[in-house]
Design an enzyme around this catalytic site. Structure first.
Site, mmCIF file in Angstrom:
data_model
loop_
_atom_site.group_PDB
_atom_site.id
_atom_site.type_symbol
_atom_site.label_atom_id
_atom_site.label_comp_id
_atom_site.label_asym_id
_atom_site.label_seq_id
_atom_site.Cartn_x
_atom_site.Cartn_y
_atom_site.Cartn_z
ATOM 1 N N HIS A 242 -4.972 24.744 60.239
ATOM 2 C CA HIS A 242 -5.880 25.555 59.924
ATOM 3 C C HIS A 242 -6.935 25.358 60.716
ATOM 4 C CE1 HIS A 242 -9.952 26.603 58.114
ATOM 5 N NE2 HIS A 242 -9.087 27.350 57.342
ATOM 6 N N GLY A 243 -7.350 26.567 61.383
ATOM 7 C CA GLY A 243 -8.600 26.550 62.584
ATOM 8 C C GLY A 243 -9.690 27.039 62.086
ATOM 9 N N GLY A 246 -9.370 30.589 60.594
ATOM 10 C CA GLY A 246 -8.476 30.671 59.350
ATOM 11 C C GLY A 246 -7.072 30.110 59.557
ATOM 12 N N TRP A 247 -5.997 30.086 58.309
ATOM 13 C CA TRP A 247 -4.719 29.743 58.510
ATOM 14 C C TRP A 247 -3.799 30.239 59.698
ATOM 15 C CZ3 TRP A 247 -3.608 25.092 56.097
ATOM 16 C CH2 TRP A 247 -4.531 24.807 55.162
ATOM 17 N N ILE A 248 -2.973 29.344 60.183
ATOM 18 C CA ILE A 248 -1.951 29.976 61.110
ATOM 19 C C ILE A 248 -0.555 29.492 60.305
ATOM 20 C CG2 ILE A 248 -0.986 29.278 63.561
ATOM 21 C CD1 ILE A 248 -3.742 28.309 64.289
ATOM 22 N N LYS A 264 -1.317 34.576 63.305
ATOM 23 C CA LYS A 264 -2.805 33.895 63.364
ATOM 24 C C LYS A 264 -3.639 35.073 62.895
ATOM 25 C CE LYS A 264 -6.653 32.532 66.246
ATOM 26 N NZ LYS A 264 -7.095 32.518 67.750
ATOM 27 N N ASP A 364 -12.803 28.317 76.135
ATOM 28 C CA ASP A 364 -12.665 27.498 75.004
ATOM 29 C C ASP A 364 -11.454 26.336 75.336
ATOM 30 O OD1 ASP A 364 -13.116 25.947 72.649
ATOM 31 O OD2 ASP A 364 -11.749 27.055 71.460
#
Length: 811
Positions: A242-243, A246-248, A264, A364
């Protein structure tokens, strides 16, 4: 203002200013969705081409190509059959193409600004350059720089200089989370970073809702479950992580050999028009094709939500590797060895340059987004990638890594370089306070052992993370050259020996001498910049007469950097350091970041014996190109002459251990410094570094004998070393005999005294260490010198000396 009770099941909160004061959900009755309010609506006339890659039926703008038409994938020979290519399996959507990218970690927006601290060589003042001289700030768009190297990547990690342990591949099926939940302490808003979904007074927090601080929707519940078929092609196997967005998920591509893929989620999934716009905005990622960047396969929709379909990379992130090292170290942080950290960064730099060449910025970068598979690396998570000229899209970054100016002026090449520097530091040490005390600064050198032990590494990181973006490296290619140089230095220091190989610099010629440095002309010369507008014209100027050359240079068609440098060099050849410095200053006026002008200022200062200016100028150059050895050698010479022998010795050692071409001049410098403090053993050891193949080897033997003879009290052992040094060298006959006279003259009173403590059979070189043997050797040397003497008076004196020491016989 309250508008009533919250209508969410089980919630006891009240609606305040449109949102529940407990769960954060929006109130009903005409309240606008914060997601819709925060996201620009898609244009009413969005063209079909803007939605290329969307295969779900919920997007009517994505029109599949007809059966029998050629596949649009580059290099594919297949045809479209029932909406998919019969060879590669790609959906038949206009303009679809294979791209390289991926994502497994997420990010957060942030802001703030602080300054950096300290200088690399704390005992050496540095000359001003760049924004410090110009008083400028902002971007470096007007800056003229030289690219340090052509883009390239090594066959394996470490560019052949060091060894990085391989990371075994991770089986995709084992990577699936057995219980996909996000711990409450890790639940934060993806937009503002505020804590959400946390429990209150023992009551568990909600897994879905809206952030009470900014209204951003959040959900920590997986939307896809095992067996779901997304876009009729991708079968979900489970959740991976989870990032921030949202979920991956992990899935199988049923159309292409059941290969593993990663799905993703996209933002703006609640509004079809906003989702279509979000997908259209992501299409530029389809142009990314690089072996160091994971591949994006597709953009799809499912149940009103959008997903990016990406390559599955079955390796370990550097964040995972650091965690494993910490666990193995009993819970204490165990950073990567510096050479390995540099090797990881070096490997991924071409990927950044590739993105920048496309007009994209990564935004990032951090250890989470570096994946090692075997001995290869992949850059993952393109969720924060955006166009450099994009002034509308949300900016994503991670606290502690993002550059301070991003919140005000947006991301840039310079801000990407900043994140690379911060990431490198996190890999190399336990960077406490990097998200707090040192949010936008570096820890002081005097309290950071890593910086004290790796000065060039500190200079590299300090330049990457300079507060003013204009003071950072102008490009990743420029930075890569310096990273490679620092890596060579780190590996050489770990090897603890003398360099046996040499690597050509793209900025400096090799040292001009294999003998002791005595002046500016023996320091390495700058390489000419072949991209300079006047490079061809300058090749027509003769080199014989510096006065004539200087006059010819005054008629240059344009005053470019190379022209000013040529004028300064001609002035130095004329012996006019003031004029040379004046030309350098004119170049700095044109370009305050032109470190080559400071190099010339340093040379002029050496010529004028102005050692304080020389130290400041060469130290500034060192800070600009920390991977280069030429500034270190020049700074060492200036420090030696300018009263900083310890600094000089350390810099000489770095040069001698890193590059074979620098060994002779550095060894002579070390020997001088050590001899000056009566360290005879150390001085001899330094001179022994000069290889027998060097043009300076013969002189190193003379210097070695000189050091032994001038190092204080001598015994027969020291005199024997000095004699053998001369006998084994290829010095000319006259020099050999003069040293022999010196050595045996000192030996004679030792062997002549009654009860001399000289063991039987002792020799001084080839001379027996007895009174008779020494007298015979000394007489022979003096007569050989007399034979070759040109001056009659000198010859008579030498013969008289020979007669005075000869052994007299009574027979």
């Amino acid at each position: 203002m309250s508008t009533g009770a919250c209508t969410q099941p089980g919630c006891t909160g009240s609606i305040v200013d449109g949102y529940c004061d407990v769960c954060g959900m929006p109130g009903t009755g005409g309240t606008t969705s914060p997601a819709a309010a925060a996201t620009p609506a898609a244009p009413a006339s969005t063209p079909a081409s803007a939605l290329t890659g969307v295969t779900a039926s919920t997007s009517p703008r994505a029109v599949p190509a007809p059966n029998g038409s050629p596949c649009q994938q580059p290099g594919c020979t297949g045809k479209i059959l029932d909406g998919y290519c019969d060879v590669c399996g790609t959906p038949a959507v206009p303009g679809a193409r294979v791209a390289e990218a991926a994502a497994i970690a997420e990010s957060q927006p942030l802001s703030g600004r602080e300054g950096t601290s300290a200088t690399a060589a704390s005992r050496v003042q540095s000359a001003a350059i760049g924004s410090k001289r110009a008083g400028a700030s902002g971007t470096s768009s007007t800056r003229r720089t030289r690219t340090g190297s052509q883009r390239m990547r090594s066959a394996r990690l470490g560019a052949g200089l060091t060894v990085v342990p391989p990371a075994p591949p991770v089986d995709a099926a084992r990577a699936i989370m057995a219980n996909p939940e996000v711990p409450e302490e890790k639940r934060s808003c993806a937009k503002c970073g505020n804590a959400v979904g946390r429990g209150i007074d023992g009551t568990p927090g909600r897994s879905e809702g809206f952030c009470p601080n900014c209204g951003q929707p959040f959900s920590f519940t997986p939307k896809l479950k095992q067996g779901d078929l997304v876009a009729g092609q991708y079968e979900v196997a489970g959740a991976l992580a989870h990032g921030g967005l949202g979920w991956i998920y992990l899935g199988r591509d049923r159309n292409v050999s059941n290969r593993w893929v990663v799905l993703k989620g996209l933002l703006n999934s609640g509004d079809p028009d906003a989702l279509a716009a979000a997908i259209a905005e992501q299409q530029f990622l389809a142009q990314v094709e690089h072996p160091l960047i994971v591949e994006i396969y597709n953009f799809v929709t499912h149940d009103g939500a959008g997903y990016i379909v990406m390559e599955y990379v079955g390796g370990k992130s550097l964040k995972q590797i650091l965690k494993e090292r910490m666990t193995a170290n009993g819970g204490a942080y165990d950073p990567l060895p510096v050479d390995q950290a540099l090797a990881y960064i070096l490997e991924l730099l071409p990927a950044f340059q590739y993105l920048h060449d496309l007009g994209l910025v990564y935004c990032d970068f951090k250890p989470d987004n570096m994946i090692q598979v075997g001995d290869a690396m992949k850059l993952i998570d393109l969720g924060g990638v955006r166009r450099i000229d994009d002034e509308e899209s949300a900016i994503y970054g991670t606290v502690g890594y993002q550059a301070p100016e991003v919140a005000e002026v947006g991301p840039s090449v310079a801000s990407d370089i900043y994140t690379i520097g911060r990431t490198l530091l996190v890999l190399c040490m336990e960077f406490r306070g990097y998200q707090g005390t040192y949010l936008h600064s570096l820890p002081p050198v005097d309290s950071t052992p890593l910086f004290q032990q790796n000065d060039s590494l500190y200079q590299l990181i300090a330049k990457c993370c300079a507060p003013d973006p204009a003071d950072r490296f102008a490009s990743v290619d420029e930075m890569r050259t310096q990273v490679l140089g620092v890596l060579r230095e780190v590996v050489a220091r770990r090897r603890q020996g003398t360099a046996s190989t040499s690597a050509a610099s793209v900025l400096f010629e090799s040292p001009a001498t294999a003998r002791p440095i005595t002046g500016w002309s023996q320091l390495p010369a700058l390489r000419e910049d072949t991209t300079d507008a006047q490079y061809s014209w300058l090749s027509t100027i003769g080199d014989d007469d510096p006065k004539r050359r200087l006059a010819d240079l005054e008629s240059a068609p344009e005053d470019t950097a190379e022209v000013w440098l040529a004028r300064a060099r001609a002035a130095l050849d004329l012996g006019d350091p003031v004029l040379a410095k004046g030309h350098a200053q004119r170049l700095l006026t044109d370009d305050p970041w032109e470190w080559r002008a400071l190099w010339v200022e340093g040379l002029a200062a050496v010529q004028a014996d102005d050692w304080e200016t020389a130290k400041a100028s060469f130290n500034a150059v060192y800070q600009q190109v920390p991977g280069e050895l030429a500034p270190k050698l020049a700074l060492a010479f200036a420090c030696e002459r300018g009263g900083l022998p310890e600094v000089a010795e350390g810099l000489y050692q770095v040069c001698a251990s890193t590059d074979a071409a620098y060994v002779p001049p550095a060894a002579f410098g070390m020997a001088r410094v050590r001899a000056a403090r009566q360290d005879t053993v150390g001085a001899v050891a330094a001179l022994d570094l000069v290889p027998t193949t060097s043009r300076g080897y013969t002189e190193s033997r003379q210097q070695r004998a000189e050091v032994l003879l001038t190092g204080g009290a001598h015994d027969i052992t020291v005199l024997d070393q000095a004699m053998r040094t001369i006998e084994a060298s290829s010095v000319d006959q006259q020099t050999r005999q003069r040293f022999t006279v010196r050595i045996l003259t000192e030996a004679l009173p030792v062997v002549s005294q009654p009860g001399a403590p000289v063991p039987a059979g002792t020799t001084i070189g080839a001379v027996t260490a007895t009174e008779a043997g020494v007298r015979d050797g000394l007489e022979n040397a003096l007569r050989l010198l007399a034979r070759d003497a040109v001056d009659l008076k000198e010859r008579v004196s030498l013969v008289n000396q020979a007669n005075a020491v000869r052994n007299w016989s009574l027979t």
